[in-house]
Design a protein around this motif. Structure first.
Motif, PDB file in Angstrom:
ATOM      1  N   ALA A 243       0.827  -1.202   0.000  1.00 44.78           N
ATOM      2  CA  ALA A 243       0.000   0.000   0.000  1.00 44.78           C
ATOM      3  C   ALA A 243       0.867   1.259   0.000  1.00 44.78           C
ATOM      4  O   ALA A 243       0.565   2.234  -0.706  1.00 44.78           O
ATOM      5  CB  ALA A 243      -0.943   0.004   1.212  1.00 44.78           C
ATOM      6  N   VAL A 244       1.961   1.224   0.775  1.00 48.37           N
ATOM      7  CA  VAL A 244       2.868   2.379   0.817  1.00 48.37           C
ATOM      8  C   VAL A 244       3.519   2.584  -0.545  1.00 48.37           C
ATOM      9  O   VAL A 244       3.656   3.720  -1.024  1.00 48.37           O
ATOM     10  CB  VAL A 244       3.951   2.190   1.907  1.00 48.37           C
ATOM     11  CG1 VAL A 244       4.953   3.348   1.863  1.00 48.37           C
ATOM     12  CG2 VAL A 244       3.312   2.106   3.276  1.00 48.37           C
ATOM     13  N   ALA A 245       3.928   1.488  -1.183  1.00 47.75           N
ATOM     14  CA  ALA A 245       4.531   1.585  -2.518  1.00 47.75           C
ATOM     15  C   ALA A 245       3.560   2.210  -3.506  1.00 47.75           C
ATOM     16  O   ALA A 245       3.921   3.111  -4.283  1.00 47.75           O
ATOM     17  CB  ALA A 245       4.953   0.199  -2.991  1.00 47.75           C
ATOM     18  N   ALA A 246       2.308   1.767  -3.492  1.00 50.95           N
ATOM     19  CA  ALA A 246       1.296   2.312  -4.399  1.00 50.95           C
ATOM     20  C   ALA A 246       1.013   3.774  -4.081  1.00 50.95           C
ATOM     21  O   ALA A 246       0.854   4.604  -4.988  1.00 50.95           O
ATOM     22  CB  ALA A 246       0.006   1.495  -4.289  1.00 50.95           C
ATOM     23  N   TRP A 247       0.942   4.111  -2.797  1.00 49.09           N
ATOM     24  CA  TRP A 247       0.711   5.488  -2.368  1.00 49.09           C
ATOM     25  C   TRP A 247       1.844   6.400  -2.868  1.00 49.09           C
ATOM     26  O   TRP A 247       1.599   7.529  -3.317  1.00 49.09           O
ATOM     27  CB  TRP A 247       0.614   5.530  -0.848  1.00 49.09           C
ATOM     28  CG  TRP A 247       0.483   6.879  -0.226  1.00 49.09           C
ATOM     29  CD1 TRP A 247       1.434   7.556   0.459  1.00 49.09           C
ATOM     30  CD2 TRP A 247      -0.680   7.719  -0.220  1.00 49.09           C
ATOM     31  NE1 TRP A 247       0.945   8.764   0.908  1.00 49.09           N
ATOM     32  CE2 TRP A 247      -0.345   8.891   0.498  1.00 49.09           C
ATOM     33  CE3 TRP A 247      -1.956   7.602  -0.748  1.00 49.09           C
ATOM     34  CZ2 TRP A 247      -1.253   9.935   0.701  1.00 49.09           C
ATOM     35  CZ3 TRP A 247      -2.862   8.636  -0.540  1.00 49.09           C
ATOM     36  CH2 TRP A 247      -2.510   9.783   0.167  1.00 49.09           C
TER      37      TRP A 247
END
Length: 422
Positions: A243-247
């Protein structure tokens, strides 16, 4: 903005953990950049007003003082940044493995930040004098150097060792260093817009007082954005590194999607400041209204493009299915609010151009800490990650409407006062 996007693209090839690590750095690096933006806003507003009033010598001294001040503040901020790497990123939710990658990147990036600060403020001097082409050439050339060096330094080539995530920071440092020397040559030799010497203490105080009066609140207003992004990143971190990577990818894409708005926010203030200095308030109102109308239509077009190409874009940045699906969700929701977010950005820059930095600071504080962060937390709590994305879009739409009404009210009041004084 291409620096961050290109770095994200190549680092994404190293793996999800590295991509998550670079995503954690975005709020921090943009905090540093926000200081430069604030100083640039103050510099542009003061110099443009001086030029509008025909005071060219004072404008030249002010430009020199601005660059000296920028260098000192950038060095101080870099030292503080290096000392606080570990506690800040732990607070944001980075795990031990991500911290290793973050340290590799940020130790070099903070040094690079010193080379970025002066070209950004130097570009503001050029824009204040009416030259918007040269700054774009300088930054575009730096971006090209970064694109060429990124894969060489990250993955290695011939005798050049593979530096991994740190290679992206080294490429950035080299690109910005080239930009610094070129912009100094333009300002000192070709355009003679700054003094070819250091100012004494009295001259420095005189030339930077007005810049700090506008630049400090402007920098504060801009710094609120990455601070709030850091808080929301910590919320997103609860959903895992994917999720952090996508964010992080979404944040980089947002910067590119808003590039026209950002260019207007840099070119509109000198126009407003010069007409403000010449007491031509009707032109100020016309320029603001025209830019607002254009931005809303343009950003709706950008939203449509991003939504249609969301799958293709996600595949470019990652092979991980979970990361890709989250990027697609981001692009289908968040850009819906970019148009009204653009109105807020233009209103902020207009307030600074009219020498109302506290109004700009208040507006940005309200956008981020009355709307964006609370809405994001509530949306995440009730509807998980999709709720966080929707909350951000709704917050931008609400604040954009408030910003427009606020600015038009102030302009009408100023115009009425001007008419009565005549």
């Amino acid at each position: 903005m291409t620096f961050g996007l290109v770095d994200t693209f190549f680092i994404g090839m190293l793996g999800t953990q590295q991509l998550a690590a670079i995503s954690f750095t975005f709020p921090v690096t943009f905090t540093v950049i926000s200081l430069n933006i604030g100083l640039g806003i103050g510099t542009s507003a003061i110099i443009a007003k001086l030029l509008g009033a025909g005071q060219r010598h004072q404008a030249k001294e002010t430009a020199t003082g601005a660059l000296m001040l920028t260098m000192v503040l950038a060095i101080i901020l870099a030292v503080i940044g290096v000392i606080t790497i570990e506690p800040i990123f732990r607070l944001m939710g980075a795990d031990p493995l991500q911290l290793v990658f973050i340290k590799e990147y940020m130790l070099v990036w903070y040094a690079a930040g010193v080379f970025l600060a002066m070209p950004m403020v130097g570009n503001s001097v050029l824009r204040a004098s009416g030259d918007t082409k040269t700054p774009s050439y300088v930054m575009a050339f730096g971006g090209l150097i970064n694109v060429i060096l990124d894969p060489i330094l990250i993955f290695g080539w011939g005798p050049v060792p593979a530096l991994g995530i740190q290679g992206a920071a080294v490429a950035t440092l080299i690109a910005w260093a080239v930009g610094l020397f070129y912009i100094l040559y333009i300002l000192v030799v070709k355009r003679k817009l700054i003094e070819p010497k250091l100012l004494n203490w009295q001259q420095l105080k005189r030339s930077t007082g007005g810049i700090l009066k506008i630049g400090v609140p402007a920098a504060g207003a801009n710094m609120l954005t990455p601070i709030s992004a850091g808080i929301v990143t910590a919320i997103v971190a609860g959903y895992g590194p994917e999720a952090v990577a996508a964010w992080g990818v979404g944040g980089r894409l947002e910067s590119i999607a808003s590039i026209v708005v950002l260019s207007l926010s840099m070119s509109l203030p000198p126009f407003i400041s010069q007409n403000f200095g010449a007491n031509k308030l009707e032109r100020v109102g016309q320029a603001y209204s025209l830019c607002v109308k254009f931005v809303i239509v343009w950003q709706l077009f950008i939203f449509a493009i991003l939504a249609l190409l969301s799958g293709v874009i996600a595949d470019i940045f990652t092979d991980e299915l979970n990361v890709a699906s989250t990027i697609i969700m981001f692009l289908m929701i968040v850009p819906l609010g970019y148009g009204l977010q653009g109105v807020t950005i233009l209103t902020n820059s207009s307030f600074n151009a009219m020498h109302m930095p506290m109004s700009a600071l208040s507006l940005n504080f309200m956008r981020l800490f009355v709307f964006f962060v609370p809405f994001s937390y509530i949306g995440s709590y009730w509807f998980d990650l999709s709720g966080l994305f929707w909350a951000g879009a709704i917050a931008n739409i609400a604040v954009g409407c408030i910003a427009y009404i606020w600015c038009k009210t102030i302009l009408a009041s100023r115009f009425e006062q001007s008419v009565l004084s005549k």
